[in-house]
Design a protein around this motif. Structure first.
Motif, PDB file in Angstrom:
ATOM      1  N   SER B  67       0.933  -1.055  -0.084  1.00 22.32           N
ATOM      2  CA  SER B  67       0.084  -0.003   0.020  1.00 22.32           C
ATOM      3  C   SER B  67       0.873   1.168   0.062  1.00 22.32           C
ATOM      4  O   SER B  67       0.628   2.463  -0.671  1.00 22.32           O
ATOM      5  N   ASP B 195      -6.306  -0.589  -4.377  1.00 21.50           N
ATOM      6  CA  ASP B 195      -5.720  -1.360  -3.086  1.00 21.50           C
ATOM      7  C   ASP B 195      -6.732  -2.308  -2.448  1.00 21.50           C
ATOM      8  O   ASP B 195      -7.768  -1.926  -1.808  1.00 21.50           O
ATOM      9  N   GLU B 196      -6.407  -3.408  -2.615  1.00 20.36           N
ATOM     10  CA  GLU B 196      -7.394  -4.454  -2.390  1.00 20.36           C
ATOM     11  C   GLU B 196      -9.005  -4.281  -2.745  1.00 20.36           C
ATOM     12  O   GLU B 196      -9.684  -4.424  -1.624  1.00 20.36           O
TER      13      GLU B 196
HETATM   14 MG   LIG Z   1      -2.248  -2.391   2.558  1.00 24.74          MG
END
Ligand SMILES: [Mg+2]
Ligand SMILES: Nc1ncnc2c1ncn2[C@@H]1O[C@H](COP(=O)(O)OP(=O)(O)OP(=O)(O)O)[C@@H](O)[C@H]1O
Lengths: 734, 274
Positions: B67, B195-196
């Motif tokens: 991240s 991000d995910e």
């Molecule tokens: Mg992360």
């Protein structure tokens, strides 16, 4: 265990609040109660005819004047009827009589054209724990007036202290003659001296019509003559001469109406009239707007009694009067135009008298029975109308909302309108919010969204300390220090108010257009390093420019000398016609603003800082600037909290007391003029409660003010809470 | 005062003119990049070329810095106090750290979708057009057209077209995430960072988003962080494996998952740790 604790605590709080509420309610309740009148006793009188009924201050020994010059009195306690002779020095035949209420005197007119003034000579003493009132009438000399030997149909007199005015009505053939005589007490070496007629007048020619009744105010400076065609003439004694000022018909819109009864209301500025049909109106003397002479004008109109009135009497205590006729009795209050009490009696009423303390009433019926009543009406002058509607007070040219609880003279009438106070409360709140709201909210937005966290952690506690500043200190500073400065430097403050936001906006604009290479020199969150000095410098410049502005824009020319002076206060008064006071709304707005800025700031800042970081990140990731993020995302999302902040600030401003007490003139006026003061509900309570006699009308009205305040905050808060819930629903984040 | 706060874009990040169909293999070039949260180093000397209009996946155990690296691509980390970096990130031949570039213009070119969906408490419509509004675009026809295109692009149009003016918070979790994707692509960025994006979604919604990624690939350069190995295999072209802030291996996805060069990579994808 814990929940029980919390629960009982909550119940305790609610009980306390309800307790206060009910206490206040209990205090104000009597203000709205009608008069309670209850019969105490009935005494049968001998079957004579009576020309006058009067009663003493305590209502314990009423008297009736008999045609043969004797006085019949009744002892309330024992019910004993006794006859007391009045010593006129000769036998008299009394054909008319009147009371002079102010002096507590009786005047009688004889069948042979003479009059005499009689003092009832009441004496009161305690005996065996109860009050015994005795009567010892004494008569002054019997003096001729008007046509010699002609019976006096009606008589009245007034006493100005230095002279007496006696007015008599007599038949003159088919006409009526009105005669007036002025008596002065000549001082002699031998003490009292004797009264001498210094002027004798025949007023008949001044009166347009056949006179049927005469009235003289206690001051003895004018004569009111009622004529048979339903008109009233007002004659004024000026420079030892009578002038007809005005003739008016109180019931001119009612065809064929005659004036059946008329009496001065306590204070002798208003006259109450009743027509033969029972119509009932009050006329007062006042200067019409712009007028230089006082005239009578209709100020109050009451519902009809419904039957022909037989008497109309006023009290010695307040503006109440009693109208009676047939079997009807109606106790009314002139100022508030309200009926305090009404009763239908099982007998026909003929005459009545009310005790000086307004606590007892005696009524004579057509079968010569005397009925004693108890009057319980401690707040006769109070009513919903008096508290909230415009009231036509005596001497005023129009109905007004007015608050004036105390006055100089005995017959001063307190004026208890809450409207100027409610208005003052809103006015103070308005100006305080006007000043505080933009500053507090913008400051909160800046500190929470733009200021470097390091400074934020200094600014916030500082503001919180400010919030704890006692308002007495703020009020004191405002009154002693700020008010004189503001008074002198208004043009400077105008420049500051307009200029500073402008400077900030313009610099901001140019700052944002500045190429990034220069802007980069200041780390984000540190911009104040540039702005604070700039604002300080421009503040100083604006302040200095104030006198320049005053010299250019606020010049007044003295019409007398033609001299020009630059003075904002004078200019304001000359241009707008409004007053300019030193302790004005600017000072209050400023000082009260100081008190509420920290509150609004702190709560708004909390709300703004508690916006989920993910929303700010989302906005930034969309390419929004800090300003755009703050305005488009943070502000709407934080709006419920900001709304609470505003409401709490508002609540504080509405209830704020010390600052307003000290920094305003406490003048209960009803105008938005920014350069005049105000009196708020809370300040009013603080100022007047210490002086208010326990359980007086003032005392209870102050409690009513408290209740109104209570209701305001309650309504505000409820409304705010509902709105906040709506907003929160709308801007809730996941 | 408003002053400080409005930041109209002065120095724009140069926009790419998309002519070639092939796309550059080094569209985003991360060069010897290290990153610190205060004293704590989160990334160690990362060098990595992300190809244009392809999907690149970042995988690795929790806390390895995926991240952090992703957020550096649009300088979102700068919202945090006390960060510092060394090395450079170059997008289409221009350093994103060029001091004369407004970070806003960079973010306009790099859309981002977060792990937890974060719609604004506004209507669906206003959520989608937000990037346009902040860029000063208020023409109704443009906004309407963008809403339709973006929602279609994010496969949300059919579900949302009748309730565009309802609150975005009335959507389901999966719909919200697709709304966030629609918002991220509304202003036609060139790069899309995710991000995910599927970690909070059910399998069906996940499939929808994955299909979406495949479609968006033709238009955007996509970088996706994922913990789901299947997802990485299914929708990425290249995969980078990070461990403890270091780039361990970067290669074509099929190669990473079938025949990783590093032992650590193999351990991770076979589930022996992480
Ligand atoms: Mg992360
Ligand atoms: N705001 C921050 N301040 C300080 N340290 C941080 C911050 N954000 C992340 N870190 C640290 O940086 C390291 C990398 O974090 P990062 O969030 O990039 O990991 P990640 O690979 O995304 O993990 P995950 O898969 O759990 O999301 C972690 O050790 C973390 O503790």
């Amino acid at each position: 265990m814990m929940t029980l604790f919390i629960k009982s605590g909550g119940v305790l709080v609610i009980t306390a609040v309800l307790g206060i509420f009910f206490f206040i309610l209990f205090q104000i309740w009597p203000l709205f109660m009608p008069a309670q009148v209850s019969e105490l006793k009935t005494v049968s009188l001998p079957n004579h005819s009576f020309s006058l009924l009067g009663v003493d201050e305590w209502g314990a020994r009423p008297f009736l004047v008999e045609p043969d010059g004797r006085m019949l009195t009744v002892d309330y306690e024992t019910g004993a009827v006794s006859e007391v002779p009045i010593d006129f020095g000769e036998p008299l035949q009394i054909v008319s009589a009147a009371l002079n209420k102010r002096e507590q005197m009786i005047i009688v007119g004889t069948a042979d054209g003479r009059f005499a003034i009689v003092a009832p000579g009441y004496e009161s003493e305690e005996s065996d724990g109860r009050q015994v009132v005795t009567i010892h009438p004494s008569a002054e000399k019997v003096t001729p007036i008007g046509l010699p030997g002609v019976p006096i149909l009606d008589i009245a007199y007034g006493d100005s202290g230095s002279s007496k005015l006696v007015v008599a009505l007599q038949a003159n053939g088919n006409n009526r003659q009105v005669s007036a005589a002025i008596f002065e007490r000549k001082r002699s070496l031998m003490g009292q001296g004797k009264e001498e007629a210094v002027g004798v007048f025949d007023l008949t020619s001044l009166i347009p019509g056949r006179a049927s009744k005469v009235l003289v105010p206690g001051t003895g400076d004018s004569v009111i003559v009622v004529t048979e065609d339903g008109k009233v003439s007002y004659l004024l004694l000026e420079d030892e001469e009578f002038k007809l000022i005005q003739t008016f018909a109180p019931f001119e819109d009612i065809p064929g109406a005659h004036i059946q009864a008329a009496t001065f209301i306590f204070g002798d500025v208003s006259i109450c009239f009743a027509s033969d049909s029972g119509a009932n109106r009050v006329f007062s003397l006042y200067y019409p707007k712009g007028g230089a002479e006082r005239f009578f004008g209709k100020t109050h109109d009451f519902p009809s009694l419904g039957t022909m009135p037989s008497f109309l009497i006023s009290t010695l205590r307040n503006k109440a009067f009693l109208l009676g006729g047939g079997s009807e009795l109606s106790l009314r209050y002139s100022t508030t135009e309200s009926i305090r009490w009404e009763g239908k009696m099982p007998y026909n009423v003929v005459n009545a008298a009310i005790s000086g303390k307004y606590h007892r009433l005696v009524v004579l019926d057509s079968t010569n029975k005397l009925h004693f009543f108890k009057i319980d009406d401690p707040h006769a002058d109070s009513s919903l109308k008096a508290l909230f509607s415009k009231i036509w007070y005596e001497g005023a040219p129009e109905p007004k909302w007015e608050w004036q609880s105390t006055g100089g003279s005995d017959d001063f009438e307190p004026k208890f309108s809450l409207v100027p106070l409610i208005f003052g409360t809103f006015k103070g709140t308005f100006y305080a919010m006007l000043f505080a709201l933009p500053i507090a909210l913008l400051a909160a937005l800046y500190t929470s969204q733009f200021l470097d966290p390091r400074f934020r952690s200094i600014v916030k506690p500082t503001m919180e300390i400010m919030a704890s500043l006692p308002s007495v200190v703020l009020g004191f500073l405002g009154a002693i220090y700020i008010a004189p400065i503001i008074e002198k430097e208004i043009p400077s403050f105008i420049l500051l108010a307009v200029g500073l936001p402008l400077v900030a906006a313009i610099t901001g604009f140019f700052w944002s257009r500045l190429p990034i290479r220069y802007r980069k020199l200041i780390h984000p969150g540190w911009e104040w390093i540039v702005f604070v000095p700039l604002l300080l410098v421009s503040s100083w410049i604006f302040f200095q420019l104030g006198s320049v502005l005053e010299a250019i824009a606020f010049v007044v020319t003295d019409p007398a000398t033609g001299q020009k002076t630059a003075d904002f206060g004078a200019w304001w008064t000359a241009t707008t016609g409004n007053s300019f006071d030193q302790r004005n709304s600017v000072v209050v707005g400023f000082m009260m603003g100081f008190a509420i800025i920290p509150i609004i700031f702190t709560i708004a800042d909390d709300a703004l800082s508690n916006i989920p970081a993910q929303l700010i990140t989302a906005s930034m990731a969309c390419g929004a600037s800090r300003w755009q993020t703050a305005v488009r995302v943070v502000l709407p999302t934080a709006s419920p909290g900001i709304f609470s902040a505003i409401m709490i600030g508002l609540g504080r401003a509405v209830g704020e007391t010390m600052i307003v007490v000290m920094a305003t003139g406490n003048t209960p006026i009803t105008e938005w003029n920014i350069f005049s003061g105000m009196r708020t509900l809370s300040a009013n309570i603080a100022v007047e409660l210490p002086e208010a006699p326990h359980h007086s009308t003032l005392y209870r009205t102050l409690f009513l003010g408290a209740l109104v305040l209570f209701v305001f905050t309650f309504v505000f808060n409820t409304f705010a809470e509902i709105l906040r819930h709506r907003l929160r629903e709308r801007f809730k984040t996941i | 005062m408003p002053a400080v706060l409005s930041e109209p874009v002065r120095s724009h990040f140069p926009t790419t003119v998309n002519t070639s169909t092939a796309g550059r293999p080094d569209f985003i070039s991360i060069q010897n990049f290290s990153f610190f949260y205060g004293a704590k180093q989160a990334l160690f000397d990362i060098s990595l070329d992300i190809p244009e209009r392809q999907v690149t996946a970042f995988i690795g155990p929790s806390g390895c810095g995926k991240s952090t690296l992703l957020r550096n691509l649009n300088r979102m980390n700068e919202l945090i106090d006390g960060i510092s970096h060394s090395g450079d990130i170059i997008i289409h031949d221009h350093s994103i750290y060029d001091p004369l570039i407004e970070v806003i213009s960079l973010r306009k070119r790099v859309g981002m979708v977060f792990q937890k969906s974060n719609p604004f408490p506004k209507s669906i419509y206003e959520n989608v057009v937000y990037p346009l509004r902040v860029a000063g675009q208020n023409a109704k026809n443009v906004l309407d057209e963008t809403v339709e295109r973006s929602l279609k692009g994010a496969a949300l149009w059919d579900e949302a077209k009748d309730r565009l003016h309802e609150s975005a918070l009335s959507l389901s979790g999966g719909q919200m995430q697709r709304l966030c994707i629609a918002r991220a692509i509304a202003n036609r960025p060139e790069i899309l960072l995710m991000d995910e994006p599927c970690s909070a979604l059910d399998p069906i919604a996940t499939v929808k988003v994955e299909e979406l990624i495949q479609e968006l690939k033709s238009e955007f350069t996509i970088v996706i962080v994922t913990h789901n190995m299947q997802q990485a295999t299914r929708c990425s072209d290249k995969t980078a494996f990070f461990y403890l802030g270091k780039l361990i291996e970067f290669d074509v996805t099929s190669k990473i998952f079938s025949n990783p060069a590093q032992k650590q990579t193999e351990d991770y994808i076979t589930g022996r740790f992480g």
